[in-house]
Design an enzyme around this catalytic site. Structure first.
Site, PDB file in Angstrom:
ATOM      1  N   GLU A  37       4.430  -5.188   7.299  1.00 24.53           N
ATOM      2  CA  GLU A  37       4.065  -3.952   7.554  1.00 24.53           C
ATOM      3  C   GLU A  37       4.555  -4.073   8.897  1.00 24.53           C
ATOM      4  O   GLU A  37       4.277  -2.961   9.742  1.00 24.53           O
ATOM      5  CB  GLU A  37       2.555  -4.718   7.864  1.00 24.53           C
ATOM      6  N   GLU A  91      -0.442  -9.017  -0.605  1.00 20.38           N
ATOM      7  CA  GLU A  91      -2.284  -9.260  -0.012  1.00 20.38           C
ATOM      8  C   GLU A  91      -2.860  -9.855  -1.193  1.00 20.38           C
ATOM      9  O   GLU A  91      -3.524 -10.506  -1.654  1.00 20.38           O
ATOM     10  CB  GLU A  91      -2.402  -8.128   0.784  1.00 20.38           C
ATOM     11  N   ALA A 130       0.823  -1.223  -0.414  1.00 19.31           N
ATOM     12  CA  ALA A 130      -0.184   0.283   0.150  1.00 19.31           C
ATOM     13  C   ALA A 130       0.837   1.141   0.348  1.00 19.31           C
ATOM     14  O   ALA A 130       2.344   1.386   0.538  1.00 19.31           O
ATOM     15  CB  ALA A 130      -0.477   0.026   0.991  1.00 19.31           C
ATOM     16  N   GLY A 152       0.714  -4.609   0.797  1.00 12.67           N
ATOM     17  CA  GLY A 152      -0.101  -4.765   0.753  1.00 12.67           C
ATOM     18  C   GLY A 152      -0.228  -5.604  -1.009  1.00 12.67           C
ATOM     19  O   GLY A 152      -1.073  -6.383  -1.187  1.00 12.67           O
TER      20      GLY A 152
HETATM   21  N1  CO8 Z   1       3.966   3.370  -1.039  1.00 14.47           N
HETATM   22  C1  CO8 Z   1       4.686   4.278  -1.294  1.00 14.47           C
HETATM   23  N2  CO8 Z   1       6.116   4.668  -1.812  1.00 14.47           N
HETATM   24  C2  CO8 Z   1       7.293   3.874  -1.858  1.00 14.47           C
HETATM   25  C3  CO8 Z   1       7.017   2.061  -1.326  1.00 14.47           C
HETATM   26  C4  CO8 Z   1       5.356   2.370  -1.136  1.00 14.47           C
HETATM   27  N3  CO8 Z   1       5.241   0.511  -0.190  1.00 14.47           N
HETATM   28  N4  CO8 Z   1       7.338   1.632  -2.055  1.00 14.47           N
HETATM   29  C5  CO8 Z   1       8.167   2.360  -2.728  1.00 14.47           C
HETATM   30  N5  CO8 Z   1       8.016   3.203  -2.329  1.00 14.47           N
HETATM   31  C6  CO8 Z   1       8.976   4.166  -3.218  1.00 14.47           C
HETATM   32  C7  CO8 Z   1       9.848   4.928  -2.630  1.00 14.47           C
HETATM   33  O1  CO8 Z   1       9.572   5.849  -1.456  1.00 14.47           O
HETATM   34  C8  CO8 Z   1      10.922   5.353  -3.582  1.00 14.47           C
HETATM   35  O2  CO8 Z   1      10.354   6.348  -4.400  1.00 14.47           O
HETATM   36  P1  CO8 Z   1      10.962   8.367  -4.515  1.00 14.47           P
HETATM   37  O3  CO8 Z   1      12.508   7.724  -5.505  1.00 14.47           O
HETATM   38  O4  CO8 Z   1      10.457   9.009  -4.479  1.00 14.47           O
HETATM   39  O5  CO8 Z   1      11.833   8.187  -2.991  1.00 14.47           O
HETATM   40  C9  CO8 Z   1      10.883   4.366  -4.219  1.00 14.47           C
HETATM   41  O6  CO8 Z   1       9.788   3.626  -4.116  1.00 14.47           O
HETATM   42  C10 CO8 Z   1      12.069   3.448  -5.263  1.00 14.47           C
HETATM   43  O7  CO8 Z   1      12.220   2.987  -3.647  1.00 14.47           O
HETATM   44  P2  CO8 Z   1      13.154   2.716  -3.301  1.00 14.47           P
HETATM   45  O8  CO8 Z   1      14.081   3.912  -3.355  1.00 14.47           O
HETATM   46  O9  CO8 Z   1      12.834   2.282  -1.881  1.00 14.47           O
HETATM   47  O10 CO8 Z   1      13.628   1.070  -3.522  1.00 14.47           O
HETATM   48  P3  CO8 Z   1      14.955  -0.190  -2.959  1.00 14.47           P
HETATM   49  O11 CO8 Z   1      14.996  -0.625  -4.581  1.00 14.47           O
HETATM   50  O12 CO8 Z   1      15.918   0.652  -2.447  1.00 14.47           O
HETATM   51  O13 CO8 Z   1      13.843  -0.746  -2.004  1.00 14.47           O
HETATM   52  C11 CO8 Z   1      11.229  -1.990  -2.172  1.00 14.47           C
HETATM   53  C12 CO8 Z   1      13.233  -1.363  -2.833  1.00 14.47           C
HETATM   54  C13 CO8 Z   1      12.414  -2.771  -1.046  1.00 14.47           C
HETATM   55  C14 CO8 Z   1      10.502  -2.646  -2.322  1.00 14.47           C
HETATM   56  C15 CO8 Z   1      11.843  -0.698  -0.681  1.00 14.47           C
HETATM   57  O14 CO8 Z   1      10.887   0.378  -1.191  1.00 14.47           O
HETATM   58  C16 CO8 Z   1      10.550  -0.943   0.641  1.00 14.47           C
HETATM   59  O15 CO8 Z   1      10.794  -0.707   1.002  1.00 14.47           O
HETATM   60  N6  CO8 Z   1       9.301  -0.920   0.345  1.00 14.47           N
HETATM   61  C17 CO8 Z   1       8.291  -0.432   0.874  1.00 14.47           C
HETATM   62  C18 CO8 Z   1       7.592  -2.209   1.663  1.00 14.47           C
HETATM   63  C19 CO8 Z   1       6.815  -2.001   2.376  1.00 14.47           C
HETATM   64  O16 CO8 Z   1       6.989  -1.579   3.244  1.00 14.47           O
HETATM   65  N7  CO8 Z   1       5.409  -3.008   2.226  1.00 14.47           N
HETATM   66  C20 CO8 Z   1       4.703  -2.349   3.191  1.00 14.47           C
HETATM   67  C21 CO8 Z   1       3.852  -1.407   3.137  1.00 14.47           C
HETATM   68  S1  CO8 Z   1       2.544  -1.371   4.169  1.00 14.47           S
HETATM   69  C22 CO8 Z   1       0.690  -1.938   3.317  1.00 14.47           C
HETATM   70  O17 CO8 Z   1       1.422  -2.496   2.419  1.00 14.47           O
HETATM   71  C23 CO8 Z   1      -0.161  -1.977   4.339  1.00 14.47           C
HETATM   72  C24 CO8 Z   1      -1.427  -2.714   3.726  1.00 14.47           C
HETATM   73  C25 CO8 Z   1      -2.496  -2.761   3.789  1.00 14.47           C
HETATM   74  C26 CO8 Z   1      -3.290  -2.994   3.193  1.00 14.47           C
HETATM   75  C27 CO8 Z   1      -5.124  -2.211   3.697  1.00 14.47           C
HETATM   76  C28 CO8 Z   1      -6.071  -2.679   2.666  1.00 14.47           C
HETATM   77  C29 CO8 Z   1      -7.670  -2.903   3.174  1.00 14.47           C
END
Ligand code: CO8
Length: 289
Positions: free
Chosen positions: A163, A143, A97, A140
């Site tokens: 998360e 999911e 998400a 997400g």
């Molecule tokens: N949300 C927003 N932006 C994101 C997300 C995200 N989940 N993941 C990556 N991005 C963005 C980064 O902020 C970055 O943007 P910017 O260049 O503007 O800084 C861009 O994507 C590239 O990401 P990274 O520079 O971090 O890339 P890396 O290769 O270094 O890392 C990762 C890749 C490991 C995937 C890393 O981006 C990461 O850890 N992302 C977050 C993963 C995460 O924690 N996901 C869970 C989110 S919470 C969730 O999903 C709850 C779901 C609940 C749903 C409920 C529905 C009813």
């Protein structure tokens, strides 16, 4: 004028068309901003949704999930479509998400506004949905894949529920569907540590049904979709309903539902056609009736 327009302003319109498929990223005045939608397969009978927010690794912002819901609605009523594939990019199926969108949300807004409840649309589609996962399927994103009926993974795919590292827990079925798919110990470990698993571990644990080379993943998923779409759509929906019931009902209740649905297939022309075709040693021609 159209040719002139394309020659001089090609950046304003991306229109790729090939024999069987065309790709319309519809911006400015178009239908979709965050996804690409088309039909694939030799008979154009596989609905295809590609998540398309590459800079954010396909983070599932509200708008993106609304568009996925709209595309699914459209495929659901499209009589030609017999299966649907959802995919992302080679780098990310979806990194979860949108954390930036969630960052400043309050409990009152989430609870009062039923935050992200519309995600559920993916799991209520009657037509079979295949997730083709390359790269990250996190939070997400994992999911979303698990809301689909079948998951194919590219060999570099990674699945995780991180998360906990953000001070929250999965909210779109991660604690429930993951546990049913991989069992308690691995699900607990993933949810409590945020550690990811590889495509190979996901296959071993039953989360995904097939691993493909990265560049063949989408075509393999579409092939699977074509196979499904060549069967009766009506009966496929019944089969999907019956399998899904296994996650919600007791064994006795599930078996009763299955028997009712099995009996119900005898009310369809397609059941008659399928068995008649077998006896007549020809290929069945299903009419979805
Ligand atoms: N949300 C927003 N932006 C994101 C997300 C995200 N989940 N993941 C990556 N991005 C963005 C980064 O902020 C970055 O943007 P910017 O260049 O503007 O800084 C861009 O994507 C590239 O990401 P990274 O520079 O971090 O890339 P890396 O290769 O270094 O890392 C990762 C890749 C490991 C995937 C890393 O981006 C990461 O850890 N992302 C977050 C993963 C995460 O924690 N996901 C869970 C989110 S919470 C969730 O999903 C709850 C779901 C609940 C749903 C409920 C529905 C009813």
């Amino acid at each position: 004028y159209f040719i002139y327009f394309l020659l001089f302003y090609p950046h304003t319109l991306i229109l790729v068309s090939s024999y069987h498929q065309c790709l319309f990223p519809l911006h400015a005045g178009g239908q979709y901003e965050y996804i690409l939608v088309e039909k694939r397969g030799e008979k154009n009978n596989v609905g295809f949704i590609q998540l398309n927010r590459p800079k954010a690794l396909n983070a599932l912002c509200d708008g993106l999930m609304r568009e996925v819901g709209q595309a699914l609605d459209a495929f659901e009523v499209d009589g030609d479509v017999g299966a649907i594939v959802i995919t992302g990019s080679d780098r990310a199926f979806a990194a979860g998400a949108d954390i930036k969108e969630m960052q400043n949300r309050t409990f009152q807004e989430c609870y009062g506004g039923n935050f992200l409840a519309h995600w559920n649309r993916v799991s209520t589609v009657k037509k079979p949905v295949i997730a083709a996962v390359n790269g990250f399927a996190l939070g997400g994103g994992c999911e979303l894949a698990m809301m689909c009926d079948i998951i194919y993974a590219g060999e570099k795919a990674q699945f995780g529920q991180p998360e906990i590292l953000l001070g929250t827990i999965p909210g779109a079925g991660g604690t429930q569907r993951l546990t049913r798919a991989v069992g308690k110990s691995l699900a607990m470990e993933m949810v409590l540590t945020g550690d990811r698993i590889s495509a190979q571990e996901a296959k071993q644990s039953g989360l995904v049904s097939k691993i493909c080379p990265v560049d063949q993943l989408v075509s393999e998923a579409v092939k699977c979709g074509e196979k499904i779409a060549s069967n009766s759509k009506l009966v496929s929906a019944m089969a999907k309903e019956a399998v899904n019931a296994a996650f919600e009902l007791t064994l006795a209740e599930g078996n009763r539902l299955e028997k009712r649905l099995f009996h119900a297939t005898f009310a369809t022309d397609d059941r008659k056609e399928g068995m008649t075709a077998f006896v007549e040693k020809r290929k069945a021609s299903f009419q979805d009736k």
